[in-house]
Design a protein around this motif. Structure first.
Motif, PDB file in Angstrom:
ATOM      1  N   VAL A 115       1.007  -1.597   0.176  1.00 32.11           N
ATOM      2  CA  VAL A 115      -0.155  -0.195   0.364  1.00 32.11           C
ATOM      3  C   VAL A 115       0.812   0.945   0.004  1.00 32.11           C
ATOM      4  O   VAL A 115       0.445   2.421  -0.525  1.00 32.11           O
ATOM      5  N   LEU A 116       1.944   1.836   0.986  1.00 34.12           N
ATOM      6  CA  LEU A 116       2.735   2.909   1.020  1.00 34.12           C
ATOM      7  C   LEU A 116       4.366   2.581  -0.246  1.00 34.12           C
ATOM      8  O   LEU A 116       3.816   4.234  -0.544  1.00 34.12           O
ATOM      9  N   ALA A 117       4.087   1.351  -0.298  1.00 35.96           N
ATOM     10  CA  ALA A 117       5.317   1.751  -1.357  1.00 35.96           C
ATOM     11  C   ALA A 117       4.845   2.095  -3.088  1.00 35.96           C
ATOM     12  O   ALA A 117       3.885   1.924  -3.128  1.00 35.96           O
ATOM     13  N   ALA A 118       5.498   2.892  -3.195  1.00 32.92           N
ATOM     14  CA  ALA A 118       5.481   3.494  -4.724  1.00 32.92           C
ATOM     15  C   ALA A 118       4.977   1.931  -5.901  1.00 32.92           C
ATOM     16  O   ALA A 118       5.610   0.970  -5.865  1.00 32.92           O
ATOM     17  N   LYS A 119       3.825   2.256  -6.462  1.00 31.00           N
ATOM     18  CA  LYS A 119       3.243   1.181  -7.719  1.00 31.00           C
ATOM     19  C   LYS A 119       4.144   0.479  -8.617  1.00 31.00           C
ATOM     20  O   LYS A 119       4.618  -0.008  -8.719  1.00 31.00           O
ATOM     21  N   THR A 120       5.276   1.744  -8.845  1.00 29.54           N
ATOM     22  CA  THR A 120       6.627   0.998  -9.512  1.00 29.54           C
ATOM     23  C   THR A 120       7.722   0.560  -9.258  1.00 29.54           C
ATOM     24  O   THR A 120       8.307  -0.236  -9.717  1.00 29.54           O
ATOM     25  N   ALA A 121       7.921   0.324  -7.983  1.00 26.88           N
ATOM     26  CA  ALA A 121       8.819  -0.322  -7.296  1.00 26.88           C
ATOM     27  C   ALA A 121       9.054  -1.523  -7.416  1.00 26.88           C
ATOM     28  O   ALA A 121       7.674  -2.070  -7.598  1.00 26.88           O
ATOM     29  N   ARG A 122      10.342  -2.526  -7.934  1.00 27.73           N
ATOM     30  CA  ARG A 122       9.807  -3.572  -7.924  1.00 27.73           C
ATOM     31  C   ARG A 122      11.604  -4.029  -7.855  1.00 27.73           C
ATOM     32  O   ARG A 122      11.409  -5.673  -8.036  1.00 27.73           O
ATOM     33  N   THR A 123      11.957  -3.661  -7.092  1.00 22.77           N
ATOM     34  CA  THR A 123      12.713  -4.441  -6.148  1.00 22.77           C
ATOM     35  C   THR A 123      12.978  -4.169  -4.387  1.00 22.77           C
ATOM     36  O   THR A 123      12.967  -3.099  -4.726  1.00 22.77           O
ATOM     37  N   VAL A 124      12.862  -5.095  -3.783  1.00 20.97           N
ATOM     38  CA  VAL A 124      12.850  -5.434  -2.664  1.00 20.97           C
ATOM     39  C   VAL A 124      14.031  -5.919  -1.756  1.00 20.97           C
ATOM     40  O   VAL A 124      14.907  -6.823  -2.185  1.00 20.97           O
ATOM     41  N   GLY A 125      14.304  -5.274  -1.252  1.00 26.07           N
ATOM     42  CA  GLY A 125      15.918  -5.439  -0.099  1.00 26.07           C
ATOM     43  C   GLY A 125      15.583  -6.268   1.032  1.00 26.07           C
ATOM     44  O   GLY A 125      14.159  -5.492   1.946  1.00 26.07           O
ATOM     45  N   VAL A 126      15.994  -7.156   1.622  1.00 29.12           N
ATOM     46  CA  VAL A 126      16.079  -7.378   2.888  1.00 29.12           C
ATOM     47  C   VAL A 126      17.017  -7.114   3.504  1.00 29.12           C
ATOM     48  O   VAL A 126      18.076  -8.875   3.574  1.00 29.12           O
ATOM     49  N   VAL A 127      16.782  -7.003   5.028  1.00 30.81           N
ATOM     50  CA  VAL A 127      18.009  -6.928   5.782  1.00 30.81           C
ATOM     51  C   VAL A 127      17.488  -8.045   7.127  1.00 30.81           C
ATOM     52  O   VAL A 127      16.265  -7.477   7.743  1.00 30.81           O
ATOM     53  N   GLY A 128      18.420  -9.026   7.362  1.00 24.99           N
ATOM     54  CA  GLY A 128      17.978  -9.915   8.716  1.00 24.99           C
ATOM     55  C   GLY A 128      16.706 -11.444   7.540  1.00 24.99           C
ATOM     56  O   GLY A 128      15.699 -11.114   7.508  1.00 24.99           O
ATOM     57  N   THR A 129      17.661 -12.856   7.016  1.00 23.93           N
ATOM     58  CA  THR A 129      16.719 -13.125   5.950  1.00 23.93           C
ATOM     59  C   THR A 129      16.232 -14.338   7.055  1.00 23.93           C
ATOM     60  O   THR A 129      16.201 -15.547   6.263  1.00 23.93           O
ATOM     61  N   GLY A 130      15.265 -14.153   8.809  1.00 21.65           N
ATOM     62  CA  GLY A 130      14.970 -15.452   8.850  1.00 21.65           C
ATOM     63  C   GLY A 130      13.499 -15.322   8.169  1.00 21.65           C
ATOM     64  O   GLY A 130      13.313 -14.597   7.281  1.00 21.65           O
ATOM     65  N   ALA A 131      12.786 -15.990   9.011  1.00 18.56           N
ATOM     66  CA  ALA A 131      11.276 -16.737   8.814  1.00 18.56           C
ATOM     67  C   ALA A 131      10.183 -15.961   8.518  1.00 18.56           C
ATOM     68  O   ALA A 131       9.775 -15.597   7.797  1.00 18.56           O
TER      69      ALA A 131
END
Length: 312
Positions: A115-131
């Motif tokens: 809902v909050l991210a730009a609709k064109t955003a296609r790259t997701v980053g994760v800090v802390g790759t747990g469950a």
């Protein structure tokens, strides 16, 4: 009679679209009962937390969750979610809280992030790759097109395993700032007690979801990052008392809206393409019900789960 639903039972019965619909309904429903989140230290390295009552208008049940958190254990969270009949309090089911918590937090975060991210955003980053991060990514993949994933974890092997299972083009980087430099959407799910990202790491139009700061002392993003962003939370009082906002010394004035207000169009979410947005939840009791109730109904329909009689 009470249904005992294990981790494998819950995973087998989970319907992601159904849960997302229930979560959306819960966020937009009028709050009838003040949520209670009670936390205490335990002897040794752990903490105990109780969330009650989990209620959503229209669902004839409520939840009470009892957790123990041990950061060095795997899973780090242990406990049960008790699903009760709202009419007479009878215990309908006991469910594994680690599974319920990971999925409800992850899918609620995915809903807010989308809902909050730009609709064109296609790259997701994760800090802390747990469950927890894995659930957010699963939810985002169900809600929007994601073309690339970037991951970082203090345990590089875990990060490599995480991106290898993503099913989309993915890469591992060497720091949280490396994630922020490459990703349009950044999800943080760590045990950190100091800022991993500050205003210096922010580029226009980015979105950040910080999940780790859900109790006193835990911090993932700095006060300067929050102060320069449009901050949305799940509960204003709790976010200021024990969440990402209060834990860096900010107060309720730093909060722009709740997710419920955004979803019901009472307040705007992202206001421009260049705006930086942050979702900073603490986790609310009713979110456990949003998973437990659909899972319980599916178990009733399929006969999955072990029936026990506490009164026998």
């Amino acid at each position: 009679m009470t249904l005992l639903l294990t981790r494998s039972d819950v995973l087998g019965l989970l319907d992601i679209p159904a849960v997302l619909r229930t979560l959306r309904a819960g966020f937009t429903a009028a709050v009838e009962i003040e949520p209670q989140r009670i936390r205490t230290e335990l002897p040794g390295p752990g903490t105990a937390t109780t969330l009650l009552p989990g209620t959503i208008p229209g669902i004839p049940a409520y939840t009470v969750k009892v957790n123990a958190k041990f950061p060095q254990a795997s899973p780090a969270l242990r406990g049960v979610v008790c699903l009760h009949d709202a009419r007479d309090g009878s215990l309908l089911a006991l469910l594994d809280s680690a599974t319920i918590t990971a999925w409800r937090t992850g899918l609620a975060a995915a809903l807010a992030t989308d809902v909050l991210a730009a609709k064109t955003a296609r790259t997701v980053g994760v800090v802390g790759t747990g469950a927890q991060a894995a659930m957010v990514v699963r939810g985002l993949l169900a809600l929007r097109q994601v073309e690339h994933l970037v991951g970082y974890d203090v345990d590089r092997v875990r990060a490599e395993e995480f991106v290898a299972q993503a099913g989309i083009p993915a890469a591992v980087v060497d720091s949280a700032t490396g994630v922020a430099a490459r990703a349009e959407i950044v999800v943080l799910a760590t045990w950190s007690r100091q800022p991993l990202l500050t205003a210096a790491d922010v580029r226009p139009g980015r979105h950040f979801t910080t999940l780790g700061a859900d109790e006193p002392g835990k911090v993932e993003v700095g006060a300067d990052l929050l102060a320069g962003a449009r901050v949305v939370v799940d509960d204003v009082r709790l976010a200021a008392a024990m969440g990402a906002v209060g834990n860096v010394g900010l107060d309720e004035t730093a909060i722009c809206a709740t997710l419920g207000e955004v979803l019901s169009n009472a307040k705007p979410g992202r206001e421009s393409a260049a705006q930086v947005t942050v979702y900073a939840p603490v986790g609310l009791p009713w979110q456990d019900l949003a998973i437990a109730w659909p899972v319980y109904q599916a178990a009733q329909a399929t006969g999955i789960g072990r029936t026990i009689d506490f009164l026998g």
